[in-house]
Design a protein around this motif. Structure first.
Motif, PDB file in Angstrom:
ATOM      1  N   TRP A 181       0.856  -1.181   0.000  1.00  0.00           N
ATOM      2  CA  TRP A 181       0.000   0.000   0.000  1.00  0.00           C
ATOM      3  C   TRP A 181       0.892   1.231   0.000  1.00  0.00           C
ATOM      4  CZ3 TRP A 181      -0.762   4.212   3.260  1.00  0.00           C
ATOM      5  CH2 TRP A 181      -1.888   4.980   2.988  1.00  0.00           C
ATOM      6  N   LEU A 182       0.659   2.140  -0.969  1.00  0.00           N
ATOM      7  CA  LEU A 182       1.427   3.378  -1.096  1.00  0.00           C
ATOM      8  C   LEU A 182       0.462   4.552  -1.073  1.00  0.00           C
ATOM      9  CD1 LEU A 182       4.097   4.901  -1.755  1.00  0.00           C
ATOM     10  CD2 LEU A 182       3.624   4.443  -4.170  1.00  0.00           C
ATOM     11  N   VAL A 234       4.451  14.241   1.215  1.00  0.00           N
ATOM     12  CA  VAL A 234       4.705  13.119   2.110  1.00  0.00           C
ATOM     13  C   VAL A 234       4.136  11.827   1.518  1.00  0.00           C
ATOM     14  CG1 VAL A 234       2.598  13.409   3.501  1.00  0.00           C
ATOM     15  CG2 VAL A 234       4.621  12.374   4.521  1.00  0.00           C
ATOM     16  N   PHE A 235       4.792  10.714   1.806  1.00  0.00           N
ATOM     17  CA  PHE A 235       4.291   9.406   1.373  1.00  0.00           C
ATOM     18  C   PHE A 235       4.396   8.426   2.530  1.00  0.00           C
ATOM     19  CE2 PHE A 235       8.814   9.222   0.672  1.00  0.00           C
ATOM     20  CZ  PHE A 235       9.172   7.924   0.998  1.00  0.00           C
ATOM     21  N   VAL A 236       3.590   7.384   2.464  1.00  0.00           N
ATOM     22  CA  VAL A 236       3.655   6.274   3.415  1.00  0.00           C
ATOM     23  C   VAL A 236       3.637   4.981   2.608  1.00  0.00           C
ATOM     24  CG1 VAL A 236       2.635   7.471   5.379  1.00  0.00           C
ATOM     25  CG2 VAL A 236       1.151   6.340   3.751  1.00  0.00           C
ATOM     26  N   LEU A 237       4.320   3.958   3.129  1.00  0.00           N
ATOM     27  CA  LEU A 237       4.413   2.683   2.415  1.00  0.00           C
ATOM     28  C   LEU A 237       4.329   1.531   3.400  1.00  0.00           C
ATOM     29  CD1 LEU A 237       5.048   1.022  -0.195  1.00  0.00           C
ATOM     30  CD2 LEU A 237       7.461   1.220   0.450  1.00  0.00           C
ATOM     31  N   VAL A 254       4.724  -4.820   7.094  1.00  0.00           N
ATOM     32  CA  VAL A 254       5.601  -3.861   7.768  1.00  0.00           C
ATOM     33  C   VAL A 254       5.277  -2.449   7.279  1.00  0.00           C
ATOM     34  CG1 VAL A 254       7.997  -3.137   8.124  1.00  0.00           C
ATOM     35  CG2 VAL A 254       7.441  -5.574   7.968  1.00  0.00           C
ATOM     36  N   ASN A 255       5.250  -1.498   8.208  1.00  0.00           N
ATOM     37  CA  ASN A 255       5.077  -0.093   7.861  1.00  0.00           C
ATOM     38  C   ASN A 255       6.478   0.486   7.625  1.00  0.00           C
ATOM     39  OD1 ASN A 255       4.319   2.928   9.478  1.00  0.00           O
ATOM     40  ND2 ASN A 255       3.497   2.334   7.524  1.00  0.00           N
ATOM     41  N   TRP A 256       6.924   0.530   6.356  1.00  0.00           N
ATOM     42  CA  TRP A 256       8.299   0.914   6.018  1.00  0.00           C
ATOM     43  C   TRP A 256       8.523   2.419   6.120  1.00  0.00           C
ATOM     44  CZ3 TRP A 256      11.752  -2.844   5.769  1.00  0.00           C
ATOM     45  CH2 TRP A 256      11.309  -4.134   5.502  1.00  0.00           C
ATOM     46  N   PHE A 257       7.579   3.209   5.646  1.00  0.00           N
ATOM     47  CA  PHE A 257       7.628   4.672   5.746  1.00  0.00           C
ATOM     48  C   PHE A 257       6.284   5.095   6.303  1.00  0.00           C
ATOM     49  CE2 PHE A 257      10.596   3.641   2.393  1.00  0.00           C
ATOM     50  CZ  PHE A 257      11.690   4.421   2.715  1.00  0.00           C
ATOM     51  N   GLU A 258       6.316   5.873   7.387  1.00  0.00           N
ATOM     52  CA  GLU A 258       5.067   6.196   8.049  1.00  0.00           C
ATOM     53  C   GLU A 258       4.963   7.674   8.371  1.00  0.00           C
ATOM     54  OE1 GLU A 258       4.719   4.342  11.885  1.00  0.00           O
ATOM     55  OE2 GLU A 258       6.774   4.799  12.401  1.00  0.00           O
ATOM     56  N   ASP A 259       3.745   8.076   8.668  1.00  0.00           N
ATOM     57  CA  ASP A 259       3.489   9.389   9.219  1.00  0.00           C
ATOM     58  C   ASP A 259       3.436   9.207  10.730  1.00  0.00           C
ATOM     59  OD1 ASP A 259       2.926  12.149   8.339  1.00  0.00           O
ATOM     60  OD2 ASP A 259       1.121  11.866   9.534  1.00  0.00           O
ATOM     61  N   LEU A 260       3.725  10.228  11.482  1.00  0.00           N
ATOM     62  CA  LEU A 260       3.849  10.078  12.930  1.00  0.00           C
ATOM     63  C   LEU A 260       2.525   9.862  13.654  1.00  0.00           C
ATOM     64  CD1 LEU A 260       6.634  12.687  13.650  1.00  0.00           C
ATOM     65  CD2 LEU A 260       6.828  10.202  13.611  1.00  0.00           C
ATOM     66  N   GLY A 269       9.718  16.103  10.225  1.00  0.00           N
ATOM     67  CA  GLY A 269       8.996  14.992  10.824  1.00  0.00           C
ATOM     68  C   GLY A 269       8.197  14.173   9.821  1.00  0.00           C
ATOM     69  N   HIS A 270       8.408  14.432   8.539  1.00  0.00           N
ATOM     70  CA  HIS A 270       7.671  13.742   7.476  1.00  0.00           C
ATOM     71  C   HIS A 270       8.666  13.278   6.411  1.00  0.00           C
ATOM     72  CE1 HIS A 270       3.862  15.093   9.176  1.00  0.00           C
ATOM     73  NE2 HIS A 270       4.466  16.257   9.396  1.00  0.00           N
ATOM     74  N   ASN A 271       8.195  12.477   5.490  1.00  0.00           N
ATOM     75  CA  ASN A 271       9.049  11.957   4.409  1.00  0.00           C
ATOM     76  C   ASN A 271       9.090  12.955   3.252  1.00  0.00           C
ATOM     77  OD1 ASN A 271       9.467   9.481   5.750  1.00  0.00           O
ATOM     78  ND2 ASN A 271       7.427   8.836   5.136  1.00  0.00           N
TER      79      ASN A 271
END
Length: 184
Positions: free
Chosen positions: A53-54, A75-78, A83-89, A109-111
């Protein structure tokens, strides 16, 4: 006063109502979604825990840091393989001292890409960013964000595009930045 706002919202809800949203549909068939007003795009390979999921968000860096807004355009999340590889806080804690300038609200604090960090925000207060293009197909999809006017003027961003792509039969995620600066 609050009653008037509620009445106005009810009238708008009735005026903007579209019956297509009330019809049953197979949500499992919708792998990709673009929400142009919210400037969000999501792509996925499926709905199981191990699927990929991206998510990509490219909204304006708003206001002066007060309230709910974060300086997080691009910002992105993956998530993949459980596993949550890239996340938002996640959710905020408004009891943090100096909340408007805390790490979780700032770009750091973000990607996102940060240029020459200072005590001020890297993003321009009142700047703009948007999803410029989205395209989805059976084998994958992508979204491109335009961040040309998101950063402070003194940084010298001439153009900045960030892309998020789910490719190779939805097995590979790619984030690509194309940045032109006025000076190195």
């Amino acid at each position: 006063m609050k009653g008037d706002a509620n009445k106005t919202q009810l009238i708008l809800d009735m005026y903007l109502y579209d019956p297509i949203f009330s019809q049953p549909h197979d949500s499992a068939s919708v792998l990709d979604v673009a929400l142009p007003i919210a400037e969000i795009a999501t792509m996925r390979s499926g709905f199981d825990q191990d699927d990929m999921w991206l998510g990509f968000h490219c909204d304006n860096p708003l206001g002066d840091g007060g309230g709910h807004d974060h300086m997080d355009c691009g910002v992105f999340v993956l998530d993949s393989q459980g596993v949550n590889w890239f996340e938002d806080l996640g959710k905020d804690d408004y009891n943090i001292s100096n909340y408007a300038h805390c790490y979780r609200k700032r770009g750091e604090g973000h990607n996102v890409v940060i240029f020459n960090p200072t005590s001020d925000y890297s993003f321009k207060k009142g700047g703009s960013a948007n999803l410029e293009k989205t395209e989805f197909a059976e084998c994958g999809g992508y979204a491109i964000g335009n961040l040309d006017n998101a950063y402070r003027d003194d940084i010298g961003v001439i153009s900045y595009k960030r892309g998020a792509k789910l490719d190779d039969l939805r097995r590979v995620a790619t984030i690509q930045d194309e940045i032109r600066l006025s000076a190195p």
